[in-house]
Design a protein around this motif. Structure first.
Motif, PDB file in Angstrom:
ATOM      1  N   GLN A 178      32.487  28.166  32.936  1.00 45.75           N
ATOM      2  CA  GLN A 178      31.783  29.194  32.171  1.00 45.75           C
ATOM      3  C   GLN A 178      32.725  30.342  31.813  1.00 45.75           C
ATOM      4  N   VAL A 179      33.585  30.739  32.747  1.00 43.86           N
ATOM      5  CA  VAL A 179      34.564  31.793  32.460  1.00 43.86           C
ATOM      6  C   VAL A 179      35.518  31.331  31.363  1.00 43.86           C
ATOM      7  N   GLU A 180      35.946  30.085  31.438  1.00 46.87           N
ATOM      8  CA  GLU A 180      36.859  29.552  30.420  1.00 46.87           C
ATOM      9  C   GLU A 180      36.208  29.582  29.043  1.00 46.87           C
ATOM     10  N   GLN A 181      34.932  29.203  28.965  1.00 47.66           N
ATOM     11  CA  GLN A 181      34.244  29.222  27.680  1.00 47.66           C
ATOM     12  C   GLN A 181      34.051  30.643  27.185  1.00 47.66           C
ATOM     13  N   ASP A 182      33.706  31.581  28.086  1.00 49.77           N
ATOM     14  CA  ASP A 182      33.574  32.989  27.697  1.00 49.77           C
ATOM     15  C   ASP A 182      34.892  33.531  27.161  1.00 49.77           C
ATOM     16  N   PHE A 183      36.003  33.153  27.791  1.00 48.29           N
ATOM     17  CA  PHE A 183      37.309  33.597  27.310  1.00 48.29           C
ATOM     18  C   PHE A 183      37.576  33.066  25.905  1.00 48.29           C
ATOM     19  N   ASP A 184      37.227  31.813  25.659  1.00 50.31           N
ATOM     20  CA  ASP A 184      37.421  31.252  24.319  1.00 50.31           C
ATOM     21  C   ASP A 184      36.583  32.002  23.294  1.00 50.31           C
ATOM     22  N   ASP A 185      35.311  32.260  23.619  1.00 49.62           N
ATOM     23  CA  ASP A 185      34.411  32.926  22.682  1.00 49.62           C
ATOM     24  C   ASP A 185      34.809  34.373  22.444  1.00 49.62           C
ATOM     25  N   GLY A 201      37.905  35.562  22.564  1.00 50.73           N
ATOM     26  CA  GLY A 201      39.276  35.713  22.100  1.00 50.73           C
ATOM     27  C   GLY A 201      40.232  36.155  23.187  1.00 50.73           C
ATOM     28  N   LEU A 202      39.955  35.811  24.449  1.00 55.39           N
ATOM     29  CA  LEU A 202      40.797  36.210  25.577  1.00 55.39           C
ATOM     30  C   LEU A 202      41.511  35.030  26.228  1.00 55.39           C
ATOM     31  N   SER A 203      41.403  33.855  25.637  1.00 60.30           N
ATOM     32  CA  SER A 203      41.980  32.672  26.281  1.00 60.30           C
ATOM     33  C   SER A 203      43.498  32.769  26.397  1.00 60.30           C
ATOM     34  N   HIS A 204      44.133  33.592  25.566  1.00 61.75           N
ATOM     35  CA  HIS A 204      45.593  33.733  25.648  1.00 61.75           C
ATOM     36  C   HIS A 204      46.032  34.341  26.971  1.00 61.75           C
ATOM     37  N   LEU A 205      45.121  35.034  27.670  1.00 57.31           N
ATOM     38  CA  LEU A 205      45.492  35.677  28.926  1.00 57.31           C
ATOM     39  C   LEU A 205      45.875  34.657  29.996  1.00 57.31           C
ATOM     40  N   THR A 206      45.345  33.441  29.907  1.00 61.17           N
ATOM     41  CA  THR A 206      45.675  32.409  30.895  1.00 61.17           C
ATOM     42  C   THR A 206      46.812  31.515  30.416  1.00 61.17           C
ATOM     43  N   ALA A 207      47.363  31.802  29.248  1.00 58.11           N
ATOM     44  CA  ALA A 207      48.545  31.086  28.763  1.00 58.11           C
ATOM     45  C   ALA A 207      49.741  32.010  28.966  1.00 58.11           C
ATOM     46  N   VAL A 208      50.456  31.820  30.064  1.00 62.90           N
ATOM     47  CA  VAL A 208      51.544  32.723  30.437  1.00 62.90           C
ATOM     48  C   VAL A 208      52.534  32.828  29.291  1.00 62.90           C
ATOM     49  N   SER A 209      52.889  34.077  28.927  1.00 61.92           N
ATOM     50  CA  SER A 209      53.789  34.254  27.786  1.00 61.92           C
ATOM     51  C   SER A 209      54.624  35.509  27.991  1.00 61.92           C
ATOM     52  N   GLY A 210      54.837  36.232  26.901  1.00 60.50           N
ATOM     53  CA  GLY A 210      55.770  37.344  26.916  1.00 60.50           C
ATOM     54  C   GLY A 210      55.381  38.482  27.831  1.00 60.50           C
ATOM     55  N   ALA A 211      54.080  38.764  27.944  1.00 65.40           N
ATOM     56  CA  ALA A 211      53.657  39.875  28.788  1.00 65.40           C
ATOM     57  C   ALA A 211      54.095  39.644  30.226  1.00 65.40           C
ATOM     58  N   ASN A 212      53.847  38.437  30.754  1.00 65.83           N
ATOM     59  CA  ASN A 212      54.220  38.146  32.134  1.00 65.83           C
ATOM     60  C   ASN A 212      55.726  38.232  32.323  1.00 65.83           C
ATOM     61  N   TRP A 265      36.789  42.751  36.271  1.00 62.80           N
ATOM     62  CA  TRP A 265      36.541  43.536  35.061  1.00 62.80           C
ATOM     63  C   TRP A 265      36.803  42.696  33.812  1.00 62.80           C
ATOM     64  N   ILE A 266      37.890  41.933  33.823  1.00 60.88           N
ATOM     65  CA  ILE A 266      38.205  41.085  32.670  1.00 60.88           C
ATOM     66  C   ILE A 266      37.100  40.054  32.458  1.00 60.88           C
ATOM     67  N   ILE A 267      36.599  39.467  33.544  1.00 63.61           N
ATOM     68  CA  ILE A 267      35.508  38.487  33.440  1.00 63.61           C
ATOM     69  C   ILE A 267      34.260  39.137  32.863  1.00 63.61           C
ATOM     70  N   THR A 268      33.961  40.360  33.291  1.00 63.50           N
ATOM     71  CA  THR A 268      32.788  41.075  32.773  1.00 63.50           C
ATOM     72  C   THR A 268      32.922  41.330  31.282  1.00 63.50           C
ATOM     73  N   VAL A 269      34.102  41.755  30.851  1.00 63.59           N
ATOM     74  CA  VAL A 269      34.334  41.991  29.421  1.00 63.59           C
ATOM     75  C   VAL A 269      34.130  40.699  28.644  1.00 63.59           C
ATOM     76  N   ALA A 270      34.696  39.607  29.133  1.00 63.08           N
ATOM     77  CA  ALA A 270      34.559  38.318  28.439  1.00 63.08           C
ATOM     78  C   ALA A 270      33.106  37.878  28.379  1.00 63.08           C
ATOM     79  N   HIS A 271      32.382  38.073  29.473  1.00 63.61           N
ATOM     80  CA  HIS A 271      30.979  37.658  29.527  1.00 63.61           C
ATOM     81  C   HIS A 271      30.143  38.389  28.483  1.00 63.61           C
ATOM     82  N   HIS A 272      30.288  39.710  28.406  1.00 56.79           N
ATOM     83  CA  HIS A 272      29.483  40.481  27.455  1.00 56.79           C
ATOM     84  C   HIS A 272      29.964  40.277  26.022  1.00 56.79           C
ATOM     85  N   ALA A 273      31.269  40.146  25.822  1.00 53.96           N
ATOM     86  CA  ALA A 273      31.770  39.924  24.468  1.00 53.96           C
ATOM     87  C   ALA A 273      31.308  38.579  23.923  1.00 53.96           C
ATOM     88  N   ALA A 274      31.299  37.557  24.781  1.00 48.26           N
ATOM     89  CA  ALA A 274      30.876  36.231  24.339  1.00 48.26           C
ATOM     90  C   ALA A 274      29.394  36.197  23.986  1.00 48.26           C
TER      91      ALA A 274
END
Length: 807
Positions: A266-273, A275-286, A478-487
């Motif tokens: 459910q968290v993964e789907q909320d992230f997709d909806d 627009g936060l799924s990039h947070l779990t794709a390690v990239s330049g920020a990390n 907090w990130i999960i809460t944001v994703a949940h309400h945004a989705a």
């Protein structure tokens, strides 16, 4: 798609880049443009040639080599200097890049298309192989069936092949498709022996074959010390995260090192909806966090400039090994190395120049990245931040402080740049992504830094690691809460055609958008129109077509090919009968219904299309108890039995004649009549016939919920006598295995069929639909109408559909 490298670039060097003012006010380095053209040419060439034969790549190499000779002669004749490149020089560089990538693709294509592995794949032969893993086993969604089995996709390299009675030594890449928990926990660089069938891979993947593994792998070689250390760090972070709630413990390793193996669906789907799924794709920020920490530490100990840069490169490479070299990590790593090299040599650098070098180098090294959506998203997001964010930030800074201007400009620029790629992938536009990233952004570095510190400490002192994980969990929550309400927001995802037509339509709208933004009157008209649409969708539409409908009594949730029913049990409460094949769909359905308390979950039988979504019910809701068939084997629902939310709940067996009341609903168990365990092979029909059958009565009518019973159990119930009912939930998704007398016995006026659109089983069967129609029963289907609600209406029952009205 916020990338931390671009925002932290200035911290990695002391000198500002030598730049010139480009179009739109963006600072664009001259060499970045001249490097960008060859990079784009190499990318497009690899993209096209990956779907062609090796001979085509050879022809392209020959043509581009001829072009190189002609352009080189022209450059030499005109005396162009590399320090001041002309377009002839740029063309020469592009031709050289095209020639190089064509040669690379030709060699790779020939290597995988010839040899014993390719021959065995064409014959779909049974083989025995020794394989070196090149990546972590990736867990795949379960495929359904009587018993849940873990499924994995594993990247590897075949080094020994036994085929046609002979052993061959080879070295070709493959992907293994396997089942069984023995694959879980294997590490890259481990050598395993297995048996299976080779089948051809899709064109363009640069794979010699797909391996359909049979049985469990036999480990014949351990992982390298480097991979063992990386595996220990990842395992330590997972163990330390166990002190957090289930959704946070799954997300934190994903934020830190991209380990999403335990991430809640459910968290993964909320992230997709959202627009936060990039947070779990390690990239330049990390990588920027790691490089920054390495530079700060080396500066504290007094290292000179060059050793500081070398230490930063070493730290980034080590982190890339732990996080695994995904496309986004590789791109960010190359950019980081370019930046650190500029730091160590004291030479000026520029973000777009580094990005172009990264694209050139990576595609020449691994041409298959040209077809990777992850690589495309990473590159376009970084380019958007580098090109659009600076002028937008400067313009916003005239109306607000600097930090909120940057916080708004960076995610907006990234989202604009990646939108065409997202449309090409799956369609849809995601306007909620910018505010969601803005709100979630401040918590990301907190979770990442504390989580990475916990990963480093865990192998040495687990208790200290757990203390570090607690505050990281707060940021993750907090990130999960944001994703949940945004989705959950209306218009969070706008419908838009996918693929190339969607991209062309999007590009066609760019001139119109530019014209609107440049003219005050048009801009005001667009704002007014947008406000009107929002009011219509957010305020008026729920009044005209509210969901859930008032006084709903039963809802058949649209969960695809499976069953999930919610029976009213009072305000905010529902008895859930089956949970569908996966958690996201049933959780969304219950969320739409406003259900936060589930006094009882009924598992009619243990097939995954009925119990696979159990975590979607238990997540964030109180579960009072569990009712199962008396012939049910608890080993078959090992997923639900391991869920902490259900492990401690009371369990009952559904015995015929059992009756209870919950809110406005009165339940009576009708079956199964045979409470003896199934003996012999537990095939699908035998298990289906053990389904719990319920009669649900309300003040305005009643319904039969029949699970997946087939003709044998239907005949048994007929002989025992059946009550009448207004609504029949048709057994087994409307399959052809129906007893006509059973369908007629209830004298129902309405039938509900829960089935997935275009499913492979042919449900509902045309014969069953014909029988229902002949009986005068109006049929409603979730595959055509979405969620189906039974409501009280004029003293009786009526059906309200959430989707379009069925024909």
């Amino acid at each position: 798609m916020v990338d931390g490298v671009s925002r932290r670039w200035a911290r990695l060097t002391r000198k500002q880049a030598v730049s010139e003012e480009g179009p739109g006010g963006a600072a664009v380095h001259g060499h970045a443009i001249h490097l960008g053209v060859p990079a784009l040419a190499v990318w497009v060439t690899a993209l096209v040639l990956l779907g062609c034969s090796a001979a085509t790549s050879v022809w392209m190499a020959a043509v581009s080599a001829a072009a190189c000779l002609g352009l080189a002669f022209r450059v030499r004749r005109r005396g162009n200097a590399i320090s001041r490149p002309s377009w002839s020089t740029v063309g020469l560089a592009a031709a050289v890049g095209v020639c190089a990538v064509s040669v690379v693709v030709a060699f790779r294509s020939h290597a995988i298309a010839e040899g014993p592995v390719a021959e065995a794949a064409r014959m779909r032969a049974e083989v025995e192989i020794e394989l070196v893993l090149t990546g972590d086993p990736r867990r795949l969604p379960t495929s359904g069936g009587p018993v849940e089995r873990e499924r994995f996709a594993v990247d590897g390299r075949i080094e020994t092949l036994h085929y046609a009675g002979a052993w061959s030594h080879v070295r070709v890449p493959v992907v293994v498709l396997a089942t069984g928990g023995a694959w879980n926990g294997l590490l890259p660089s481990q050598r395993v022996r297995l048996e299976g069938r080779l089948v051809p891979a899709d064109r363009g993947e640069l794979l010699a074959a797909l391996v359909l593994a049979r049985g469990s792998p036999q480990v014949v070689g351990g992982a390298s010390p480097l991979q063992q250390a990386a595996g220990a760090l990842r395992a330590g972070l997972r163990e330390a995260s166990d002190v957090l709630p289930s959704d946070q413990r799954g997300l934190l390793p994903g934020l830190v090192v991209g380990d999403t193996s335990r991430m809640d669906a459910q968290v993964e789907q909320d992230f997709d909806d959202a627009g936060l799924s990039h947070l779990t794709a390690v990239s330049g920020a990390n990588l920027a966090y790691v490089a920054g920490a390495a530079l700060a530490l080396s500066r504290l100990v007094g290292l000179p400039l060059a050793p500081r840069a070398a230490f930063a490169v070493l730290a980034m490479v080590a982190f890339a090994v732990v996080a695994r070299p995904s496309p986004s990590v590789l791109r960010a790593l190359v950019m980081g190395v370019v930046a650190a090299t500029a730091l160590g040599t004291g030479r000026p650098r520029h973000g777009l120049t580094a990005l172009a070098v990264a694209v050139l180098g990576l595609i020449l090294f691994e041409p298959s990245l040209a077809r990777s959506y992850g690589f495309a998203l990473s590159v376009t997001a970084t380019a958007g931040i580098l090109v659009f964010a600076p002028p937008w930030r400067r313009r916003l800074a005239t109306r607000m402080p600097q930090w909120p201007a940057e916080a708004i400009a960076v995610p907006a620029a990234a989202q604009l740049a990646v939108t065409p790629v997202l449309v090409l992938m799956a369609g849809g536009l995601n306007p909620v992504a910018v505010p969601a990233n803005l709100l979630a952004g401040p918590a990301v570095p907190v979770a990442t830094i504390l989580g990475f510190a916990a990963a480093l400490v865990a192998p040495l002192q687990m208790e200290v690691a757990r203390w570090l994980v607690w505050p990281a969990g707060l940021a993750t929550g907090w990130i999960i809460t944001v994703a949940h309400h945004a989705a959950a927001l209306p218009l969070g995802t706008l419908p838009w055609p996918g693929g190339l037509p969607g991209v062309l339509l999007l590009l066609a709208g760019v001139p119109l958008a530019v014209a609107v933004l440049r003219h005050t009157a048009l801009r005001r008209a667009a704002v007014a129109a947008t406000a009107g649409i929002l009011i219509a969708v957010v305020a008026i539409r729920p009044l005209v077509a509210p969901w859930p409908p008032g006084r709903w009594l039963l809802v058949a949730c649209d969960v695809g090919q499976g069953d999930a029913l919610a029976v009213a049990a009072g305000p905010g409460r529902a008895v859930v009968v089956d949970t569908g094949p996966e958690p996201v769909a049933v959780s969304r359905c219950l969320r739409r219904l406003g259900v936060h308390d589930v006094p009882l979950v009924v598992f009619t039988h243990p097939h995954l299309d009925h119990v696979g979504g159990w975590t979607g019910v238990s997540r964030g809701r109180r579960v009072g108890g569990l009712l199962t068939s008396p012939s049910h084997d608890p080993a078959e629902d090992r997923g639900p039995s391991q869920d902490p939310a259900l492990r401690t709940t009371r369990r009952w067996s559904a015995l015929p004649g059992t009756r209870w009341t919950s809110g406005p609903s009165e339940f009576t168990v009708l079956g199964p009549l045979n409470d003896a365990p199934v003996v012999g092979p537990r095939d699908g029909t035998a298990v289906n016939n053990t389904s719990v059958v319920l009669h649900v009565r309300w003040r305005a009518g009643s319904a039969i919920l029949s699970g997946d019973i087939e003709t044998e159990a239907q005949a048994d119930l007929l002989r025992a006598g059946l009550p009448q009912a207004d609504v029949l939930k048709v057994p087994h998704h409307g399959s052809a295995s129906q007893d006509f007398a059973f369908l007629a016995a209830f004298k129902a006026r309405t039938a509900l069929i829960s089935a997935g659109a275009d499913n492979d089983y042919g449900h509902p069967a045309p014969a069953t639909l014909a029988r229902l129609n002949w009986l005068g029963i109006r049929t409603f289907r979730t595959d055509l109408s979405g969620d189906l609600a039974i409501v009280e209406h004029n003293g009786g029952l009526a059906v309200v559909t959430r989707g379009r009205t069925p024909p």
